[in-house]
Scaffold this motif. Structure first.
Motif, PDB file in Angstrom:
ATOM      1  N   VAL A 180      26.146 -32.947  20.671  1.00  0.00           N
ATOM      2  CA  VAL A 180      26.089 -34.244  19.990  1.00  0.00           C
ATOM      3  C   VAL A 180      26.254 -35.337  21.037  1.00  0.00           C
ATOM      4  O   VAL A 180      27.208 -35.322  21.813  1.00  0.00           O
ATOM      5  CB  VAL A 180      27.198 -34.351  18.924  1.00  0.00           C
ATOM      6  N   LEU A 181      25.320 -36.292  21.079  1.00  0.00           N
ATOM      7  CA  LEU A 181      25.355 -37.369  22.074  1.00  0.00           C
ATOM      8  C   LEU A 181      25.976 -38.659  21.550  1.00  0.00           C
ATOM      9  O   LEU A 181      26.603 -39.389  22.304  1.00  0.00           O
ATOM     10  CB  LEU A 181      23.942 -37.663  22.580  1.00  0.00           C
ATOM     11  N   THR A 182      25.809 -38.952  20.272  1.00  0.00           N
ATOM     12  CA  THR A 182      26.337 -40.185  19.692  1.00  0.00           C
ATOM     13  C   THR A 182      27.856 -40.101  19.596  1.00  0.00           C
ATOM     14  O   THR A 182      28.388 -39.123  19.091  1.00  0.00           O
ATOM     15  CB  THR A 182      25.742 -40.424  18.289  1.00  0.00           C
ATOM     16  N   THR A 183      28.541 -41.141  20.074  1.00  0.00           N
ATOM     17  CA  THR A 183      30.001 -41.152  20.005  1.00  0.00           C
ATOM     18  C   THR A 183      30.527 -41.929  18.802  1.00  0.00           C
ATOM     19  O   THR A 183      31.672 -41.732  18.403  1.00  0.00           O
ATOM     20  CB  THR A 183      30.603 -41.759  21.291  1.00  0.00           C
ATOM     21  N   ALA A 184      29.718 -42.792  18.226  1.00  0.00           N
ATOM     22  CA  ALA A 184      30.132 -43.571  17.059  1.00  0.00           C
ATOM     23  C   ALA A 184      30.271 -42.653  15.837  1.00  0.00           C
ATOM     24  O   ALA A 184      29.531 -41.676  15.705  1.00  0.00           O
ATOM     25  CB  ALA A 184      29.114 -44.666  16.770  1.00  0.00           C
ATOM     26  N   PRO A 185      31.193 -42.955  14.922  1.00  0.00           N
ATOM     27  CA  PRO A 185      31.358 -42.106  13.733  1.00  0.00           C
ATOM     28  C   PRO A 185      30.168 -42.162  12.781  1.00  0.00           C
ATOM     29  O   PRO A 185      29.898 -41.197  12.070  1.00  0.00           O
ATOM     30  CB  PRO A 185      32.627 -42.645  13.069  1.00  0.00           C
ATOM     31  N   VAL A 186      29.435 -43.276  12.771  1.00  0.00           N
ATOM     32  CA  VAL A 186      28.260 -43.439  11.908  1.00  0.00           C
ATOM     33  C   VAL A 186      27.185 -44.166  12.697  1.00  0.00           C
ATOM     34  O   VAL A 186      27.474 -45.099  13.441  1.00  0.00           O
ATOM     35  CB  VAL A 186      28.614 -44.254  10.644  1.00  0.00           C
ATOM     36  N   HIS A 187      25.925 -43.736  12.513  1.00  0.00           N
ATOM     37  CA  HIS A 187      24.804 -44.454  13.120  1.00  0.00           C
ATOM     38  C   HIS A 187      23.701 -44.562  12.076  1.00  0.00           C
ATOM     39  O   HIS A 187      23.262 -43.541  11.540  1.00  0.00           O
ATOM     40  CB  HIS A 187      24.300 -43.733  14.367  1.00  0.00           C
ATOM     41  N   PRO A 188      23.232 -45.768  11.772  1.00  0.00           N
ATOM     42  CA  PRO A 188      22.255 -45.960  10.693  1.00  0.00           C
ATOM     43  C   PRO A 188      20.906 -45.272  10.908  1.00  0.00           C
ATOM     44  O   PRO A 188      20.218 -44.952   9.940  1.00  0.00           O
ATOM     45  CB  PRO A 188      22.095 -47.470  10.611  1.00  0.00           C
ATOM     46  N   HIS A 189      20.522 -45.019  12.162  1.00  0.00           N
ATOM     47  CA  HIS A 189      19.228 -44.383  12.432  1.00  0.00           C
ATOM     48  C   HIS A 189      19.352 -42.885  12.633  1.00  0.00           C
ATOM     49  O   HIS A 189      18.351 -42.214  12.874  1.00  0.00           O
ATOM     50  CB  HIS A 189      18.579 -45.011  13.671  1.00  0.00           C
ATOM     51  N   GLY A 190      20.558 -42.360  12.558  1.00  0.00           N
ATOM     52  CA  GLY A 190      20.775 -40.929  12.742  1.00  0.00           C
ATOM     53  C   GLY A 190      21.559 -40.646  14.012  1.00  0.00           C
ATOM     54  O   GLY A 190      21.471 -41.376  14.989  1.00  0.00           O
ATOM     55  N   ILE A 191      22.327 -39.574  13.973  1.00  0.00           N
ATOM     56  CA  ILE A 191      23.126 -39.162  15.118  1.00  0.00           C
ATOM     57  C   ILE A 191      22.201 -38.549  16.165  1.00  0.00           C
ATOM     58  O   ILE A 191      21.361 -37.710  15.839  1.00  0.00           O
ATOM     59  CB  ILE A 191      24.195 -38.134  14.679  1.00  0.00           C
ATOM     60  N   LYS A 192      22.347 -38.961  17.417  1.00  0.00           N
ATOM     61  CA  LYS A 192      21.496 -38.447  18.497  1.00  0.00           C
ATOM     62  C   LYS A 192      22.080 -37.143  19.024  1.00  0.00           C
ATOM     63  O   LYS A 192      23.282 -37.051  19.283  1.00  0.00           O
ATOM     64  CB  LYS A 192      21.377 -39.461  19.623  1.00  0.00           C
ATOM     65  N   VAL A 193      21.213 -36.134  19.161  1.00  0.00           N
ATOM     66  CA  VAL A 193      21.645 -34.809  19.604  1.00  0.00           C
ATOM     67  C   VAL A 193      20.657 -34.220  20.604  1.00  0.00           C
ATOM     68  O   VAL A 193      19.517 -34.665  20.700  1.00  0.00           O
ATOM     69  CB  VAL A 193      21.771 -33.826  18.411  1.00  0.00           C
ATOM     70  N   ILE A 194      21.134 -33.210  21.330  1.00  0.00           N
ATOM     71  CA  ILE A 194      20.268 -32.370  22.154  1.00  0.00           C
ATOM     72  C   ILE A 194      20.119 -31.063  21.399  1.00  0.00           C
ATOM     73  O   ILE A 194      21.115 -30.465  20.982  1.00  0.00           O
ATOM     74  CB  ILE A 194      20.881 -32.098  23.541  1.00  0.00           C
ATOM     75  N   LEU A 195      18.886 -30.621  21.209  1.00  0.00           N
ATOM     76  CA  LEU A 195      18.638 -29.341  20.561  1.00  0.00           C
ATOM     77  C   LEU A 195      18.741 -28.213  21.579  1.00  0.00           C
ATOM     78  O   LEU A 195      18.713 -28.445  22.787  1.00  0.00           O
ATOM     79  CB  LEU A 195      17.247 -29.338  19.919  1.00  0.00           C
ATOM     80  N   GLU A 196      18.848 -26.977  21.093  1.00  0.00           N
ATOM     81  CA  GLU A 196      18.970 -25.824  21.984  1.00  0.00           C
ATOM     82  C   GLU A 196      17.762 -25.664  22.896  1.00  0.00           C
ATOM     83  O   GLU A 196      17.870 -25.089  23.972  1.00  0.00           O
ATOM     84  CB  GLU A 196      19.212 -24.553  21.176  1.00  0.00           C
ATOM     85  N   ASN A 197      16.601 -26.191  22.485  1.00  0.00           N
ATOM     86  CA  ASN A 197      15.402 -26.095  23.324  1.00  0.00           C
ATOM     87  C   ASN A 197      15.300 -27.248  24.321  1.00  0.00           C
ATOM     88  O   ASN A 197      14.311 -27.378  25.030  1.00  0.00           O
ATOM     89  CB  ASN A 197      14.142 -26.008  22.463  1.00  0.00           C
ATOM     90  N   GLY A 198      16.334 -28.130  24.365  1.00  0.00           N
ATOM     91  CA  GLY A 198      16.381 -29.209  25.344  1.00  0.00           C
ATOM     92  C   GLY A 198      15.826 -30.538  24.879  1.00  0.00           C
ATOM     93  O   GLY A 198      15.944 -31.533  25.596  1.00  0.00           O
ATOM     94  N   LEU A 199      15.231 -30.605  23.706  1.00  0.00           N
ATOM     95  CA  LEU A 199      14.689 -31.868  23.195  1.00  0.00           C
ATOM     96  C   LEU A 199      15.813 -32.762  22.687  1.00  0.00           C
ATOM     97  O   LEU A 199      16.841 -32.280  22.199  1.00  0.00           O
ATOM     98  CB  LEU A 199      13.690 -31.592  22.070  1.00  0.00           C
ATOM     99  N   VAL A 200      15.611 -34.075  22.799  1.00  0.00           N
ATOM    100  CA  VAL A 200      16.604 -35.048  22.363  1.00  0.00           C
ATOM    101  C   VAL A 200      16.008 -35.884  21.241  1.00  0.00           C
ATOM    102  O   VAL A 200      14.869 -36.353  21.339  1.00  0.00           O
ATOM    103  CB  VAL A 200      17.030 -35.975  23.525  1.00  0.00           C
ATOM    104  N   GLY A 201      16.770 -36.066  20.166  1.00  0.00           N
ATOM    105  CA  GLY A 201      16.287 -36.885  19.065  1.00  0.00           C
ATOM    106  C   GLY A 201      17.398 -37.260  18.116  1.00  0.00           C
ATOM    107  O   GLY A 201      18.547 -36.836  18.273  1.00  0.00           O
ATOM    108  N   ARG A 202      17.049 -38.075  17.125  1.00  0.00           N
ATOM    109  CA  ARG A 202      18.010 -38.501  16.108  1.00  0.00           C
ATOM    110  C   ARG A 202      17.817 -37.670  14.844  1.00  0.00           C
ATOM    111  O   ARG A 202      16.693 -37.473  14.383  1.00  0.00           O
ATOM    112  CB  ARG A 202      17.827 -39.978  15.783  1.00  0.00           C
ATOM    113  N   ILE A 203      18.928 -37.216  14.283  1.00  0.00           N
ATOM    114  CA  ILE A 203      18.878 -36.368  13.090  1.00  0.00           C
ATOM    115  C   ILE A 203      18.407 -37.181  11.895  1.00  0.00           C
ATOM    116  O   ILE A 203      18.947 -38.242  11.606  1.00  0.00           O
ATOM    117  CB  ILE A 203      20.259 -35.754  12.795  1.00  0.00           C
TER     118      ILE A 203
END
Length: 66
Positions: A36-59
């Motif tokens: 999990v990359l986002t440190t804020a408790p809530v993000h309106p556009h989705g929490i930013k993460v790294i997937l196991e395949n290395g891609l980065v995106g917002r949930i």
């Protein structure tokens, strides 16, 4: 479930994310959360993460947990 609350997200869960390059199309990519990359408790556009395949995106949708 939407992925806007950090408390709902942890490594190993299945999610659908919107990658940075897919913002204009709205295309979603599935995968498992590695980190999990986002440190804020809530993000309106989705929490930013790294997937196991290395891609980065917002949930955009949480599919299930481990």
């Amino acid at each position: 479930m939407e992925g806007t609350r950090r408390v709902d997200v942890r490594p190993g869960i299945d999610v659908m994310v919107e990658l940075t390059q897919d913002k204009r199309t709205g295309r979603l990519t599935g995968g498992k959360v590695k980190e999990v990359l986002t440190t804020a408790p809530v993000h309106p556009h989705g929490i930013k993460v790294i997937l196991e395949n290395g891609l980065v995106g917002r949930i955009k949708q949480i599919l299930g947990s481990y």
